[in-house]
Design a protein around this motif. Sequence first.
Motif, short mmCIF file in Angstrom:
data_model
loop_
_atom_site.label_atom_id
_atom_site.label_comp_id
_atom_site.label_asym_id
_atom_site.label_seq_id
_atom_site.Cartn_x
_atom_site.Cartn_y
_atom_site.Cartn_z
N GLY A 1 0.82 -1.34 -0.14
CA GLY A 1 -0.05 0.00 -0.12
C GLY A 1 0.94 1.22 -0.03
O GLY A 1 1.98 1.12 0.51
N PHE B 1 -8.21 4.25 4.66
CA PHE B 1 -7.41 3.58 3.77
C PHE B 1 -6.42 2.51 4.31
O PHE B 1 -6.62 1.60 3.61
CB PHE B 1 -6.59 4.58 2.84
N GLN C 1 -6.85 6.35 -5.09
CA GLN C 1 -7.96 6.97 -4.20
C GLN C 1 -7.50 8.42 -3.93
O GLN C 1 -6.30 8.81 -3.99
CB GLN C 1 -8.19 6.14 -2.96
N ARG D 1 -4.83 1.76 -8.87
CA ARG D 1 -5.55 1.48 -7.98
C ARG D 1 -5.55 2.73 -7.16
O ARG D 1 -5.45 2.70 -5.84
CB ARG D 1 -5.22 0.49 -7.08
N CYS E 1 0.17 -1.63 -6.55
CA CYS E 1 -0.98 -1.69 -4.95
C CYS E 1 -1.85 -0.39 -4.92
O CYS E 1 -1.66 0.64 -5.62
CB CYS E 1 0.03 -1.70 -4.01
N PRO E 2 -2.88 -0.61 -4.05
CA PRO E 2 -3.64 0.45 -3.56
C PRO E 2 -2.88 1.63 -3.33
O PRO E 2 -1.77 1.42 -2.47
CB PRO E 2 -4.45 -0.02 -2.48
N ASP F 1 -8.06 -6.73 2.75
CA ASP F 1 -7.89 -7.55 1.64
C ASP F 1 -7.28 -8.79 1.90
O ASP F 1 -6.59 -8.95 2.69
CB ASP F 1 -6.72 -6.62 0.93
N SER G 1 -8.60 -0.70 5.07
CA SER G 1 -9.14 -1.47 3.94
C SER G 1 -7.94 -2.20 3.27
O SER G 1 -8.36 -3.37 2.89
CB SER G 1 -9.35 -0.31 2.76
N LEU G 2 -6.82 -1.84 3.64
CA LEU G 2 -5.56 -2.92 3.08
C LEU G 2 -5.58 -3.90 4.15
O LEU G 2 -5.43 -5.08 3.56
CB LEU G 2 -4.19 -1.86 3.25
#
Length: 289
Positions: free
Chosen positions: A129, A282, A256, A254, A228-229, A289, A285-286
């Motif tokens: 991330g 954020f 945001q 990915r 990665c996000p 996953d 959210s990682l």
Amino acid sequence: MARRIDVTGADGVRLAAWEFGDPPKDGADPEARNTPGVLLLHGLMGRASHWASTARRLSARYRAVALDQRGHGRSDKPPQASFTRDAYVDDAEAALEQLGLGPTVLIGHAMGALTAWQLAAKRPDLVRGLVICDMRASALGAASQRVWAEWFKAWPVPFATLADVRKWFGEDDPWVERPNPARGEFYAEVMAESPDGWRPVFDTDQMLRSRETWVYDAHWEELAQVRCPALVVRGLDGELGRAEAQEMVRVLPRGQYAEVADAGHLVHYDQPETWLSAIEPFLESLDED
């Protein structure tokens, strides 16, 4: 209390990494715990201690380590060291591997954010991330470098007291549009007392050498390679404009977006609680996953 860990960067440069969180209550060595890692990278002229409040907050769930990058803080400042983009990226890569943090979340401010996304593009296996704080992907150009060189010359060093440091950077600096006590405190943290007064812990020529390795180029290509996000965060009064930030989000595979009100370029320092409120969802959210 901060815990220092020495790591070795590119070309043997000694780097100081810091953990600011409280020791684990169970007494276990944090390096031995199976705890997700976070590596925090400061911007040009910054130091690891600028991340102290963020690291302490995150240490409840992560092994949060902040790095003094070469030429900064307590890390080595060899006069003839390389200050290229590759050197900074290689240092961060070496720190991750020696600290055993990967795959980690990289959180970077300004130049540290650029290092973070370039490392994420280079070593996707090490990065799960990415948080980009107020860093532009577009080229800034030669005029920007000249402005910075003149700004450094305008600093009234040595400062007689830390109060003078806070006042100049928080009020008197021509770059300050309105009084900003947080900015004064930010720069007070990068000063050290010398026989004739207070001077920066870094060499301004090294800072310009660092900066000239990225200001002339755009960095969109590496953004597009980040798998990665990634969260792009800007202060409403910062250096990263909304249109460019949103384009960065579009380019990131990915990406945001988040913004922090009443914050300038020093987002995490101007508004620490709002900054944390922007990044914590954020990060959570990682973990899901």
